[in-house]
Write a protein that holds these residues in place. Sequence first.
Motif, PDB file in Angstrom:
ATOM      1  N   ARG A  48      36.397  13.718  19.197  1.00  0.00           N
ATOM      2  CA  ARG A  48      37.711  13.685  18.646  1.00  0.00           C
ATOM      3  C   ARG A  48      38.050  15.134  17.944  1.00  0.00           C
ATOM      4  NH1 ARG A  48      41.714  10.164  16.798  1.00  0.00           N
ATOM      5  NH2 ARG A  48      40.595   8.259  17.186  1.00  0.00           N
ATOM      6  N   HIS A  50      39.236  18.543  16.623  1.00  0.00           N
ATOM      7  CA  HIS A  50      40.286  18.937  15.440  1.00  0.00           C
ATOM      8  C   HIS A  50      41.031  20.136  15.991  1.00  0.00           C
ATOM      9  CE1 HIS A  50      42.186  19.533  11.679  1.00  0.00           C
ATOM     10  NE2 HIS A  50      41.354  18.830  11.092  1.00  0.00           N
ATOM     11  N   LYS A  52      43.466  22.079  14.799  1.00  0.00           N
ATOM     12  CA  LYS A  52      44.164  22.722  13.684  1.00  0.00           C
ATOM     13  C   LYS A  52      44.094  24.443  14.013  1.00  0.00           C
ATOM     14  CE  LYS A  52      40.462  23.136  10.115  1.00  0.00           C
ATOM     15  NZ  LYS A  52      40.462  23.020   8.701  1.00  0.00           N
ATOM     16  N   THR A  72      42.420  14.807  16.280  1.00  0.00           N
ATOM     17  CA  THR A  72      42.351  15.307  14.811  1.00  0.00           C
ATOM     18  C   THR A  72      43.320  16.356  14.371  1.00  0.00           C
ATOM     19  OG1 THR A  72      40.135  14.373  14.724  1.00  0.00           O
ATOM     20  CG2 THR A  72      41.077  15.438  12.623  1.00  0.00           C
ATOM     21  N   VAL A  73      44.227  16.249  13.466  1.00  0.00           N
ATOM     22  CA  VAL A  73      45.292  17.325  13.015  1.00  0.00           C
ATOM     23  C   VAL A  73      45.168  17.223  11.686  1.00  0.00           C
ATOM     24  CG1 VAL A  73      46.801  16.716  14.979  1.00  0.00           C
ATOM     25  CG2 VAL A  73      47.151  15.593  12.789  1.00  0.00           C
ATOM     26  N   SER A  74      45.538  18.462  10.911  1.00  0.00           N
ATOM     27  CA  SER A  74      45.468  18.676   9.537  1.00  0.00           C
ATOM     28  C   SER A  74      47.017  18.413   8.813  1.00  0.00           C
ATOM     29  CB  SER A  74      45.018  19.997   9.189  1.00  0.00           C
ATOM     30  OG  SER A  74      43.692  20.108   9.450  1.00  0.00           O
ATOM     31  N   GLU A  78      51.713  19.185  13.040  1.00  0.00           N
ATOM     32  CA  GLU A  78      50.951  19.131  14.282  1.00  0.00           C
ATOM     33  C   GLU A  78      51.027  17.712  14.661  1.00  0.00           C
ATOM     34  OE1 GLU A  78      47.142  20.203  12.452  1.00  0.00           O
ATOM     35  OE2 GLU A  78      47.578  22.325  11.943  1.00  0.00           O
ATOM     36  N   TYR A  92      45.235  11.941  11.069  1.00  0.00           N
ATOM     37  CA  TYR A  92      45.643  12.975  10.101  1.00  0.00           C
ATOM     38  C   TYR A  92      44.734  13.128   8.908  1.00  0.00           C
ATOM     39  CZ  TYR A  92      48.285  14.932   6.286  1.00  0.00           C
ATOM     40  OH  TYR A  92      48.945  15.640   5.331  1.00  0.00           O
ATOM     41  N   ALA A  93      43.725  14.165   9.166  1.00  0.00           N
ATOM     42  CA  ALA A  93      42.388  14.289   8.448  1.00  0.00           C
ATOM     43  C   ALA A  93      42.395  14.801   7.093  1.00  0.00           C
ATOM     44  CB  ALA A  93      41.440  15.130   9.217  1.00  0.00           C
TER      45      ALA A  93
END
Length: 146
Positions: A48, A50, A52, A72-74, A78, A92-93
């Motif tokens: 998964r 990230h 960003k 995964t996004v920040s 995004e 949304y981490a």
Amino acid sequence: MMIAQSNNASVATLGELETPCLILDADRMDRNIARLRGRLAGFDVSLRPHLKTAKSVEVARRVMSSPAGPATVSTLMEATQFAAAGVRDIIYAVGIAPSKLARVLELRAEGIDLAVVLDTVEQAEAVAAAFAWGGIAYPRADRDRL
């Protein structure tokens, strides 16, 4: 944005590029992705990534296991960008701020499987209330992870 291959003669000079922009060695990136997949192959896990750092749909498509994710996004911006490109499985981490829950509900109503991270019981209560108000089902929280 186009990812320029190392054998492409039409690559602009740094002075000609509009900023901000992503500059990368696509061959090296592909080798790194292959190495990452190779290291994960012996485990019962899924990748998964990230997104960003690259913030790029083209890069995301290379590293994700399918065009729909997982990813995964920040930021919710995004999440919106990648959802518009067809990514449907997104985490949304960042511990969700209650003020951002309306946007989370909008994305979920659009068919995006957007999960949020909770750092506190108060966040869990805000998520439960927002989802109940929006009439949207949410997954059961794992209290051991709070």
